[in-house]
Design a protein around this motif. Structure first.
Motif, mmCIF file in Angstrom:
data_model
loop_
_atom_site.group_PDB
_atom_site.id
_atom_site.type_symbol
_atom_site.label_atom_id
_atom_site.label_comp_id
_atom_site.label_asym_id
_atom_site.label_seq_id
_atom_site.Cartn_x
_atom_site.Cartn_y
_atom_site.Cartn_z
ATOM 1 N N ALA A 100 2.398 2.086 -3.344
ATOM 2 C CA ALA A 100 1.887 2.364 -4.473
ATOM 3 C C ALA A 100 1.745 4.009 -4.140
ATOM 4 O O ALA A 100 1.391 5.039 -5.191
ATOM 5 C CB ALA A 100 0.349 1.356 -4.411
ATOM 6 N N GLN A 101 1.546 4.414 -2.877
ATOM 7 C CA GLN A 101 1.237 6.001 -1.788
ATOM 8 C C GLN A 101 2.674 6.891 -3.116
ATOM 9 O O GLN A 101 2.543 7.508 -2.991
ATOM 10 C CB GLN A 101 1.161 5.735 -1.123
ATOM 11 C CG GLN A 101 -0.074 5.968 -0.155
ATOM 12 C CD GLN A 101 -0.154 5.782 1.369
ATOM 13 O OE1 GLN A 101 0.119 4.824 2.058
ATOM 14 N NE2 GLN A 101 -1.044 6.155 1.818
ATOM 15 N N SER B 252 -4.922 3.838 -8.027
ATOM 16 C CA SER B 252 -3.777 3.188 -7.220
ATOM 17 C C SER B 252 -3.632 2.839 -7.666
ATOM 18 O O SER B 252 -4.106 1.063 -8.151
ATOM 19 C CB SER B 252 -3.827 3.464 -5.564
ATOM 20 O OG SER B 252 -2.906 2.843 -5.141
ATOM 21 N N PRO B 253 -1.893 2.025 -8.290
ATOM 22 C CA PRO B 253 -0.782 2.646 -8.091
ATOM 23 C C PRO B 253 -1.253 3.871 -9.357
ATOM 24 O O PRO B 253 -2.154 3.412 -10.033
ATOM 25 C CB PRO B 253 -0.003 1.781 -8.798
ATOM 26 C CG PRO B 253 -0.252 0.370 -8.326
ATOM 27 C CD PRO B 253 -1.938 0.756 -8.257
ATOM 28 N N PRO B 254 -0.125 4.392 -9.413
ATOM 29 C CA PRO B 254 -0.486 5.357 -10.191
ATOM 30 C C PRO B 254 -0.614 5.725 -11.695
ATOM 31 O O PRO B 254 -0.101 4.919 -11.407
ATOM 32 C CB PRO B 254 1.186 7.223 -9.795
ATOM 33 C CG PRO B 254 0.857 6.451 -8.602
ATOM 34 C CD PRO B 254 1.194 4.565 -8.534
ATOM 35 N N ARG C 199 0.323 -1.246 -0.118
ATOM 36 C CA ARG C 199 -0.199 -0.278 0.172
ATOM 37 C C ARG C 199 0.503 1.201 0.004
ATOM 38 O O ARG C 199 0.284 1.985 -0.964
ATOM 39 C CB ARG C 199 -1.035 -0.343 0.916
ATOM 40 C CG ARG C 199 -2.044 -1.016 0.908
ATOM 41 C CD ARG C 199 -3.347 -0.180 1.986
ATOM 42 N NE ARG C 199 -2.389 -0.481 3.669
ATOM 43 C CZ ARG C 199 -2.955 -1.878 4.156
ATOM 44 N NH1 ARG C 199 -3.346 -2.617 2.684
ATOM 45 N NH2 ARG C 199 -2.454 -1.683 5.299
#
Length: 145
Positions: free
Chosen positions: A56-57, A81-83, A53
């Motif tokens: 992904a941030q 998410s992911p970008p 998590r």
């Protein structure tokens, strides 16, 4: 990033430019360091739900997120998410040319490694220490002492 301050000190000693305790403050710091873009490359060496998590941030648009750890977690994937256009890979190991590059870097002493060796008879101990985050670098199992 790590949850263990001792491991962060080891990373600093090994040449890391920046070390951060895992958590929301680390996510904020990475965003600040990258002009709110996020990291171009994120290597998740653990592979658990919380680390994935966070990976992904902190990844950026058109970045790369590589899952190295075998923790068994799942990367949350949705439209945000992911970008956007961030590639996600989970290689078991690299290609032969990449392996040759790593060997060359090691021979040139440009890679520093922390290795703890265990014999095959002590494999359970190695796994226990890995599970308990007591290994500073990598555990290597050898058939003989």
């Amino acid at each position: 990033m790590d949850t263990d301050a001792g491991k962060l000190e080891t990373a600093k000693r090994m040449g890391a430019d920046e070390v951060l305790l895992s958590g929301e403050e680390a996510v904020t710091r990475i965003k600040d360091m990258t002009g709110q873009q996020g990291a171009q490359l994120v290597l998740d060496m653990v592979g658990l739900d919380p680390t994935l998590r966070m990976a992904a941030q902190v990844a950026r648009v058109l970045g790369h997120l590589t899952i190295v750890g075998l923790g068994g977690g799942a990367l949350p994937v949705n439209f945000a998410s992911p970008p956007h256009e961030c590639s996600v890979t989970s290689p078991y190991w690299g290609s032969i040319p990449e392996l040759m590059e790593v060997i060359t870097l090691a021979r040139q002493q440009k890679i520093k490694m922390l290795i703890e060796y265990f014999t095959l008879a002590h494999v359970n101990e190695a796994y226990r220490l890995l599970h308990d985050s007591k290994i500073q670098g990598r555990a290597v199992i050898t058939p003989h002492p």
